[in-house]
Motif scaffolding. Structure first.
Motif, PDB file in Angstrom:
ATOM      1  N   THR A  45      18.470  -1.569  38.220  1.00  0.00           N
ATOM      2  CA  THR A  45      17.012  -1.446  38.111  1.00  0.00           C
ATOM      3  C   THR A  45      16.499  -0.693  39.331  1.00  0.00           C
ATOM      4  O   THR A  45      17.047  -0.821  40.435  1.00  0.00           O
ATOM      5  CB  THR A  45      16.351  -2.836  37.976  1.00  0.00           C
ATOM      6  OG1 THR A  45      14.964  -2.665  37.655  1.00  0.00           O
ATOM      7  CG2 THR A  45      16.475  -3.654  39.251  1.00  0.00           C
ATOM      8  N   THR A  46      15.448   0.090  39.128  1.00  0.00           N
ATOM      9  CA  THR A  46      14.880   0.894  40.209  1.00  0.00           C
ATOM     10  C   THR A  46      13.997   0.021  41.088  1.00  0.00           C
ATOM     11  O   THR A  46      13.192  -0.756  40.576  1.00  0.00           O
ATOM     12  CB  THR A  46      14.060   2.060  39.599  1.00  0.00           C
ATOM     13  OG1 THR A  46      14.907   2.791  38.702  1.00  0.00           O
ATOM     14  CG2 THR A  46      13.524   2.983  40.680  1.00  0.00           C
ATOM     15  N   VAL A  47      14.145   0.152  42.399  1.00  0.00           N
ATOM     16  CA  VAL A  47      13.342  -0.683  43.305  1.00  0.00           C
ATOM     17  C   VAL A  47      12.337   0.121  44.131  1.00  0.00           C
ATOM     18  O   VAL A  47      11.532  -0.465  44.849  1.00  0.00           O
ATOM     19  CB  VAL A  47      14.226  -1.529  44.252  1.00  0.00           C
ATOM     20  CG1 VAL A  47      14.967  -2.595  43.473  1.00  0.00           C
ATOM     21  CG2 VAL A  47      15.185  -0.668  45.042  1.00  0.00           C
ATOM     22  N   ALA A  48      12.374   1.424  44.063  1.00  0.00           N
ATOM     23  CA  ALA A  48      11.356   2.208  44.780  1.00  0.00           C
ATOM     24  C   ALA A  48      10.861   3.330  43.872  1.00  0.00           C
ATOM     25  O   ALA A  48       9.740   3.283  43.376  1.00  0.00           O
ATOM     26  CB  ALA A  48      11.901   2.761  46.086  1.00  0.00           C
ATOM     27  N   MET A  49      11.694   4.311  43.610  1.00  0.00           N
ATOM     28  CA  MET A  49      11.312   5.386  42.686  1.00  0.00           C
ATOM     29  C   MET A  49      12.512   6.267  42.379  1.00  0.00           C
ATOM     30  O   MET A  49      13.551   6.163  43.033  1.00  0.00           O
ATOM     31  CB  MET A  49      10.200   6.244  43.289  1.00  0.00           C
ATOM     32  CG  MET A  49      10.589   6.968  44.555  1.00  0.00           C
ATOM     33  SD  MET A  49       9.222   7.981  45.170  1.00  0.00           S
ATOM     34  CE  MET A  49       9.801   9.587  44.730  1.00  0.00           C
ATOM     35  N   ASP A  50      12.344   7.086  41.365  1.00  0.00           N
ATOM     36  CA  ASP A  50      13.303   8.157  41.074  1.00  0.00           C
ATOM     37  C   ASP A  50      12.609   9.470  41.371  1.00  0.00           C
ATOM     38  O   ASP A  50      11.390   9.589  41.201  1.00  0.00           O
ATOM     39  CB  ASP A  50      13.680   8.194  39.585  1.00  0.00           C
ATOM     40  CG  ASP A  50      14.138   6.862  39.048  1.00  0.00           C
ATOM     41  OD1 ASP A  50      15.216   6.416  39.458  1.00  0.00           O
ATOM     42  OD2 ASP A  50      13.406   6.269  38.230  1.00  0.00           O
ATOM     43  N   PHE A  51      13.409  10.435  41.763  1.00  0.00           N
ATOM     44  CA  PHE A  51      12.847  11.767  41.961  1.00  0.00           C
ATOM     45  C   PHE A  51      13.874  12.816  41.551  1.00  0.00           C
ATOM     46  O   PHE A  51      15.025  12.787  41.991  1.00  0.00           O
ATOM     47  CB  PHE A  51      12.455  11.990  43.431  1.00  0.00           C
ATOM     48  CG  PHE A  51      11.966  13.390  43.693  1.00  0.00           C
ATOM     49  CD1 PHE A  51      10.757  13.823  43.177  1.00  0.00           C
ATOM     50  CD2 PHE A  51      12.739  14.281  44.431  1.00  0.00           C
ATOM     51  CE1 PHE A  51      10.315  15.123  43.385  1.00  0.00           C
ATOM     52  CE2 PHE A  51      12.308  15.584  44.653  1.00  0.00           C
ATOM     53  CZ  PHE A  51      11.087  16.004  44.133  1.00  0.00           C
ATOM     54  N   GLY A  52      13.434  13.723  40.676  1.00  0.00           N
ATOM     55  CA  GLY A  52      14.283  14.831  40.265  1.00  0.00           C
ATOM     56  C   GLY A  52      13.449  16.095  40.181  1.00  0.00           C
ATOM     57  O   GLY A  52      12.211  16.040  40.239  1.00  0.00           O
ATOM     58  N   GLU A  53      14.123  17.213  40.045  1.00  0.00           N
ATOM     59  CA  GLU A  53      13.415  18.498  39.968  1.00  0.00           C
ATOM     60  C   GLU A  53      14.052  19.361  38.894  1.00  0.00           C
ATOM     61  O   GLU A  53      15.272  19.358  38.733  1.00  0.00           O
ATOM     62  CB  GLU A  53      13.533  19.256  41.291  1.00  0.00           C
ATOM     63  CG  GLU A  53      12.587  18.779  42.350  1.00  0.00           C
ATOM     64  CD  GLU A  53      12.681  19.650  43.598  1.00  0.00           C
ATOM     65  OE1 GLU A  53      11.696  19.695  44.318  1.00  0.00           O
ATOM     66  OE2 GLU A  53      13.728  20.289  43.812  1.00  0.00           O
ATOM     67  N   MET A  54      13.210  20.118  38.231  1.00  0.00           N
ATOM     68  CA  MET A  54      13.711  21.017  37.220  1.00  0.00           C
ATOM     69  C   MET A  54      13.017  22.365  37.304  1.00  0.00           C
ATOM     70  O   MET A  54      11.785  22.432  37.311  1.00  0.00           O
ATOM     71  CB  MET A  54      13.428  20.393  35.861  1.00  0.00           C
ATOM     72  CG  MET A  54      14.241  21.019  34.797  1.00  0.00           C
ATOM     73  SD  MET A  54      13.804  20.256  33.272  1.00  0.00           S
ATOM     74  CE  MET A  54      13.902  21.695  32.294  1.00  0.00           C
ATOM     75  N   MET A  55      13.801  23.423  37.419  1.00  0.00           N
ATOM     76  CA  MET A  55      13.223  24.765  37.482  1.00  0.00           C
ATOM     77  C   MET A  55      12.792  25.190  36.084  1.00  0.00           C
ATOM     78  O   MET A  55      13.471  24.915  35.106  1.00  0.00           O
ATOM     79  CB  MET A  55      14.263  25.778  37.998  1.00  0.00           C
ATOM     80  CG  MET A  55      14.777  25.506  39.397  1.00  0.00           C
ATOM     81  SD  MET A  55      13.464  25.340  40.610  1.00  0.00           S
ATOM     82  CE  MET A  55      12.848  27.036  40.644  1.00  0.00           C
ATOM     83  N   LEU A  56      11.675  25.897  36.031  1.00  0.00           N
ATOM     84  CA  LEU A  56      11.206  26.438  34.763  1.00  0.00           C
ATOM     85  C   LEU A  56      11.546  27.918  34.686  1.00  0.00           C
ATOM     86  O   LEU A  56      11.716  28.580  35.710  1.00  0.00           O
ATOM     87  CB  LEU A  56       9.692  26.244  34.644  1.00  0.00           C
ATOM     88  CG  LEU A  56       9.227  24.787  34.557  1.00  0.00           C
ATOM     89  CD1 LEU A  56       7.715  24.715  34.557  1.00  0.00           C
ATOM     90  CD2 LEU A  56       9.798  24.119  33.326  1.00  0.00           C
ATOM     91  N   GLU A  57      11.632  28.413  33.457  1.00  0.00           N
ATOM     92  CA  GLU A  57      12.044  29.809  33.290  1.00  0.00           C
ATOM     93  C   GLU A  57      11.081  30.781  33.956  1.00  0.00           C
ATOM     94  O   GLU A  57      11.490  31.805  34.458  1.00  0.00           O
ATOM     95  CB  GLU A  57      12.177  30.126  31.807  1.00  0.00           C
ATOM     96  CG  GLU A  57      13.355  29.408  31.193  1.00  0.00           C
ATOM     97  CD  GLU A  57      13.807  30.037  29.911  1.00  0.00           C
ATOM     98  OE1 GLU A  57      12.934  30.572  29.208  1.00  0.00           O
ATOM     99  OE2 GLU A  57      15.007  29.975  29.629  1.00  0.00           O
ATOM    100  N   GLY A  58       9.817  30.433  33.960  1.00  0.00           N
ATOM    101  CA  GLY A  58       8.822  31.321  34.558  1.00  0.00           C
ATOM    102  C   GLY A  58       8.796  31.263  36.078  1.00  0.00           C
ATOM    103  O   GLY A  58       7.969  31.919  36.704  1.00  0.00           O
ATOM    104  N   GLY A  59       9.672  30.472  36.678  1.00  0.00           N
ATOM    105  CA  GLY A  59       9.743  30.427  38.132  1.00  0.00           C
ATOM    106  C   GLY A  59       9.107  29.198  38.743  1.00  0.00           C
ATOM    107  O   GLY A  59       9.206  28.992  39.935  1.00  0.00           O
ATOM    108  N   GLY A  60       8.444  28.388  37.928  1.00  0.00           N
ATOM    109  CA  GLY A  60       7.834  27.177  38.471  1.00  0.00           C
ATOM    110  C   GLY A  60       8.841  26.045  38.562  1.00  0.00           C
ATOM    111  O   GLY A  60      10.013  26.184  38.209  1.00  0.00           O
ATOM    112  N   VAL A  61       8.358  24.944  39.064  1.00  0.00           N
ATOM    113  CA  VAL A  61       9.231  23.781  39.169  1.00  0.00           C
ATOM    114  C   VAL A  61       8.483  22.539  38.695  1.00  0.00           C
ATOM    115  O   VAL A  61       7.284  22.381  38.956  1.00  0.00           O
ATOM    116  CB  VAL A  61       9.772  23.615  40.615  1.00  0.00           C
ATOM    117  CG1 VAL A  61       8.648  23.453  41.616  1.00  0.00           C
ATOM    118  CG2 VAL A  61      10.728  22.438  40.725  1.00  0.00           C
TER     119      VAL A  61
END
Ligand SMILES: Nc1nc2c(ncn2[C@@H]2O[C@H](COP(=O)(O)OP(=O)(O)OP(=O)(O)O)[C@@H](O)[C@H]2O)c(=O)[nH]1
Ligand SMILES: [Mg+2]
Length: 183
Positions: A45-61
């Motif tokens: 179980t998560t006790v603080a947070m999750d963090f992930g990142e995903m690049m978008l095709e147009g260059g954003g995240v």
């Protein structure tokens, strides 16, 4: 980078619904995770947070933030949700009274509901032990004045979570930066 393309999305909902799993499925890099064994030791179980990142095709995240589902962490939910432009609300199809459970989260995340674009994702559909209907869920949130499409996903499947994310991005009007790369 253009600020407009730095999109924060928050994943909220009850313990075990699949928030951390969904972020892991999407994130380009191994996500930051704060999972520990739950008190009964049978699961994480998560006790603080999750963090992930995903690049978008147009260059954003897209920055992906997951809250810890347990109610004892309610104090941290606003901190994690702050600044989000979109939210995925998770609903566990195994729950005997899912709408009651959902109501609690709609209340706790009332500010997020007001200020972001939201999508309801129903998970654990392969393990549902009670009859449920996504149309009924959709009517329930509509009756409470929320615009929130309802879809079924398996958070372990990247394709499913990508579909949910793309739908959210479409609703946000950011289709030109859509997360269209395949699993
Ligand atoms: N069979 C099945 N397992 C799922 C599904 N979604 C998630 N799981 C599993 O359920 C477990 C719990 O998922 P998590 O992603 O840790 O749940 P969470 O929402 O982050 O839970 P908290 O951090 O406690 O709030 C993991 O073992 C997942 O693989 C699903 O749709 N079907
Ligand atoms: Mg988690």
């Amino acid at each position: 980078m253009n600020e407009d393309r730095d999109l924060k999305i928050v994943f909220v909902g009850p313990p075990d619904a699949g928030k951390s799993t969904a972020i892991k499925s999407l994130s380009d890099l191994p996500p930051v995770s704060t999972d520990v064994p739950a008190s009964d030791e049978s699961r994480l179980t998560t006790v603080a947070m999750d963090f992930g990142e995903m690049m978008l095709e147009g260059g954003g995240v897209v920055r992906l933030y997951g809250v810890p589902g347990q109610g004892r962490f309610e104090f941290i939910w606003p901190m994690i949700s702050d600044g989000a432009i979109g939210a995925l609300f998770f609903l566990d199809a195994r729950h005997p009274a899912p709408l009651q459970e959902l109501d609690g989260y709609l209340e706790s995340f009332a500010d997020t509901l007001r200020s972001t674009t939201c999508l309801l994702v129903v998970t654990h559909i392969d393990q549902a032990t009670h009859e449920y209907s996504t149309q009924r869920f959709a009517k329930h949130v509509r009756d409470r004045g929320h615009l929130m499409p309802v879809i079924e996903i398996d958070p372990r499947q990247r394709r499913d979570v990508l579909y949910a994310l793309n739908l959210l991005l479409e609703m946000l009007g950011t289709t030109e930066t859509g997360a269209s790369h395949a699993a």
